[in-house]
Design an enzyme around this catalytic site. Structure first.
Site, PDB file in Angstrom:
ATOM      1  N   ASP A 181       4.242   1.748  11.847  1.00  0.00           N
ATOM      2  CA  ASP A 181       3.573   2.644  10.982  1.00  0.00           C
ATOM      3  C   ASP A 181       2.648   1.627  10.168  1.00  0.00           C
ATOM      4  O   ASP A 181       2.344   0.339   9.503  1.00  0.00           O
ATOM      5  CB  ASP A 181       4.934   2.683  10.199  1.00  0.00           C
ATOM      6  N   HIS A 241      -1.227   4.863  -2.861  1.00  0.00           N
ATOM      7  CA  HIS A 241       0.217   4.119  -2.259  1.00  0.00           C
ATOM      8  C   HIS A 241       0.262   3.200  -2.934  1.00  0.00           C
ATOM      9  O   HIS A 241       1.251   2.040  -3.238  1.00  0.00           O
ATOM     10  CB  HIS A 241       0.816   4.695  -0.851  1.00  0.00           C
ATOM     11  N   GLU A 290       8.767   9.847   2.744  1.00  0.00           N
ATOM     12  CA  GLU A 290       7.704   9.352   2.943  1.00  0.00           C
ATOM     13  C   GLU A 290       6.742  10.680   3.662  1.00  0.00           C
ATOM     14  O   GLU A 290       6.750  10.075   4.378  1.00  0.00           O
ATOM     15  CB  GLU A 290       7.761   7.456   3.846  1.00  0.00           C
ATOM     16  N   GLU A 327       3.862  11.238   6.140  1.00  0.00           N
ATOM     17  CA  GLU A 327       3.205  10.627   6.598  1.00  0.00           C
ATOM     18  C   GLU A 327       2.842  11.889   7.974  1.00  0.00           C
ATOM     19  O   GLU A 327       3.107  12.522   7.476  1.00  0.00           O
ATOM     20  CB  GLU A 327       3.286   9.533   7.537  1.00  0.00           C
ATOM     21  N   ASP A 374       8.937   8.835   6.785  1.00  0.00           N
ATOM     22  CA  ASP A 374       9.387   8.171   7.391  1.00  0.00           C
ATOM     23  C   ASP A 374      10.465   7.406   6.400  1.00  0.00           C
ATOM     24  O   ASP A 374      10.158   6.818   5.317  1.00  0.00           O
ATOM     25  CB  ASP A 374       8.237   6.668   7.339  1.00  0.00           C
ATOM     26  N   ARG A 384      14.915   2.622  -0.452  1.00  0.00           N
ATOM     27  CA  ARG A 384      14.181   1.306  -1.455  1.00  0.00           C
ATOM     28  C   ARG A 384      15.290   0.047  -1.660  1.00  0.00           C
ATOM     29  O   ARG A 384      14.781  -0.666  -1.638  1.00  0.00           O
ATOM     30  CB  ARG A 384      14.372   2.760  -2.703  1.00  0.00           C
ATOM     31  N   GLN A 438      15.270  -1.712   1.337  1.00  0.00           N
ATOM     32  CA  GLN A 438      13.778  -2.639   1.267  1.00  0.00           C
ATOM     33  C   GLN A 438      13.237  -3.534   0.438  1.00  0.00           C
ATOM     34  O   GLN A 438      13.046  -4.753   1.112  1.00  0.00           O
ATOM     35  CB  GLN A 438      12.851  -1.153   1.464  1.00  0.00           C
ATOM     36  N   LYS A 473      14.327   0.506   7.321  1.00  0.00           N
ATOM     37  CA  LYS A 473      13.094   2.131   7.329  1.00  0.00           C
ATOM     38  C   LYS A 473      13.492   2.260   9.076  1.00  0.00           C
ATOM     39  O   LYS A 473      13.657   3.771   9.271  1.00  0.00           O
ATOM     40  CB  LYS A 473      12.105   1.860   7.934  1.00  0.00           C
ATOM     41  N   THR A 504      13.334   7.997  12.056  1.00  0.00           N
ATOM     42  CA  THR A 504      11.757   8.723  10.973  1.00  0.00           C
ATOM     43  C   THR A 504      12.629  10.602  11.435  1.00  0.00           C
ATOM     44  O   THR A 504      12.572  10.176  12.697  1.00  0.00           O
ATOM     45  CB  THR A 504      11.350   7.733  12.104  1.00  0.00           C
ATOM     46  N   GLU A 514       7.499   6.681  -5.880  1.00  0.00           N
ATOM     47  CA  GLU A 514       6.596   6.778  -7.005  1.00  0.00           C
ATOM     48  C   GLU A 514       6.314   7.277  -8.169  1.00  0.00           C
ATOM     49  O   GLU A 514       5.355   7.429  -9.279  1.00  0.00           O
ATOM     50  CB  GLU A 514       4.908   7.188  -6.018  1.00  0.00           C
TER      51      GLU A 514
HETATM   52 MN    MN Z   1       6.280   4.807   5.986  1.00  0.00          MN
END
Ligand code: MN
Length: 433
Positions: free
Chosen positions: A131, A138, A202, A204, A236, A240, A243, A256, A260, A376
């Protein structure tokens, strides 16, 4: 391919279909207990193994015909552009309203499976998943949350940032996502273990690797896209709070790799050719990419692909409310092109293999409304109000997140990517002690 081509399969000519004859994405499906490779066309799937059996691929190379009879796309991915082009041309002939005779249409019709009867599978055996972090918007917005005075780290404009993810927990669209448990550290207090309280998506784009490179060899940027079979959508999923506690000093790990999600259809690079645009734009005072990352085809290294995120809560579903559109972005927003990501990945001699998955990293634009994740969106603008009065800062159990993507140009049919969707299930209550 002529832009005006139409299929004799009428659903493929419906302007709302993701799968006109100009698209022809590959996937793996299960129907009546048998798993095989198919090509999406309108609301049908053309069964490639049946095409092999019925001799409709006669004249193509033996290894190509054999690859079409497999249960995963890896053998086809390994064959490279020449083979892909030949197969795509043949499939186009079979489905083209002007080229396929009535007799041929009858033979092909018998090999079509209604999409609603098929269960989509992972398209490939994915050996490795990498990834990246290729959207500067971002990286800047997330960086600002942690380092307001210095959001973008000094390496960002020189080296494409990435990490190795986990291939074993990649699932195909539609599968439930179990809320992960893990360690977190409340700002005041001791570290604790439990279900994540800040589950995020996420947005992607995934890049499936075609022919690989041998261990110890690199991939020059002029050849990078010869190693790309096609693109899909990737969610993904990220925890948080986990993380934030675990990511230093080695980067993303259990926040993570719990799951996925990918969309089941891989859109070939040939189908995306009409939607190419200039590759990443750099500001005048940005450093130029290093020589090996400078592309001779920078004018066409980008893709004008619109990406959308939808959210539906359990309460909305029960009330029959439609999913709400959370954001709209575009793949053009990347700071590093797909070609640059491939070349960078192999520049140290790391071998990429057919069926490996690379993902761009969260695709966010500069504008409000184009953020590719909740972190975000809601840190800057506060919770999102859902119809029915619910608020969301992060995902709750029962929430369903759906990504969609499409490319469009005047005078051409729109091509789409299908869905990349997942619904959040409550955390496991398995005993850990
Ligand atoms: Mn990602």
């Amino acid at each position: 391919m002529a832009v005006s081509k139409r299929s004799w399969i009428t659903s493929a000519n419906d302007p709302v279909s993701d799968f006109p004859i100009q698209n022809l994405p590959y996937g793996v499906f299960c129907h009546r207990g048998e798993t095989r490779i198919g090509v999406a066309i309108g609301d049908r799937i053309l069964d490639l193994r049946a095409c092999v059996r019925e001799g409709l691929l006669a004249g193509l190379a033996d290894e190509l015909v054999a690859a079409c009879g497999a249960e995963v796309l890896n053998p086809l991915m390994s064959l490279g552009r020449g083979a892909w082009r030949g197969l795509r041309a043949r499939i186009t002939e079979l489905l083209d309203a002007d080229e396929a005779s009535k007799a041929m249409q009858g033979r092909v019709e018998a090999l079509l499976v209604p999409m609603r009867e098929a269960v989509m599978q992972l398209p490939a055996q994915i050996g490795d998943y990498t990834d990246f972090y290729a959207s500067i918007h971002h990286a800047t917005r997330v960086g600002r949350l942690f380092r307001p005075e210095n959001p973008l780290l000094p390496n960002y404009k020189h080296v494409p940032i990435g990490y190795h993810g986990r291939a074993s927990s990649i699932v195909v669209s539609g599968q439930e996502i179990r809320r992960p448990r893990g360690q977190t550290k409340p700002s005041a207090g001791e570290p604790e273990f439990g279900p994540t309280k800040s589950l995020d998506y996420e947005l992607e784009v995934g890049v499936f690797v075609g022919p690989g490179n041998a261990l110890g060899r690199s991939i020059p940027i002029a050849e990078a896209e010869e190693h790309v079979f096609g693109l899909c959508l990737v969610n993904d999923w990220s925890a948080r709070d986990m993380q934030a506690w675990e990511y230093q000093p080695l980067g993303p790990f259990l926040a993570k790799n719990f799951a996925t999600t990918i969309s089941p259809w891989i859109v070939p690079m040939e189908a995306l050719a009409p939607f190419r645009v200039r590759g990443p734009e750099r500001a005048a005072d940005d450093p130029a990419p290093m020589a090996h990352l400078r592309s001779p085809s920078a004018e066409t290294d980008g893709f004008d692909l619109t990406l959308r995120v939808y959210l539906e809560s359990r309460q909305m579903r029960q009330a029959g409310a439609a999913p709400i559109l959370l954001s709209t972005g575009n793949l053009r927003a990347l700071y590093w092109s797909i070609a640059q990501l491939v070349t960078h990945h192999a520049s140290n001699g790391c071998n990429l293999r057919p069926g490996d998955l690379l993902a761009t990293g969260t695709v966010s634009g500069a504008a409000t409304g184009s953020e590719g994740c909740l972190l975000e969106k809601t840190r800057e603008h506060g919770p999102i109000a859902l119809p029915g009065g619910e608020l969301r800062t992060f995902l709750e159990d029962g929430d369903r997140v759906t990504f969609r993507a499409g490319a469009q140009r005047a005078g051409m049919p729109r091509i789409g990517f299908g869905e990349c969707a997942g619904t959040i299930a409550a955390a496991s209550r398995d005993r850990l002690l």
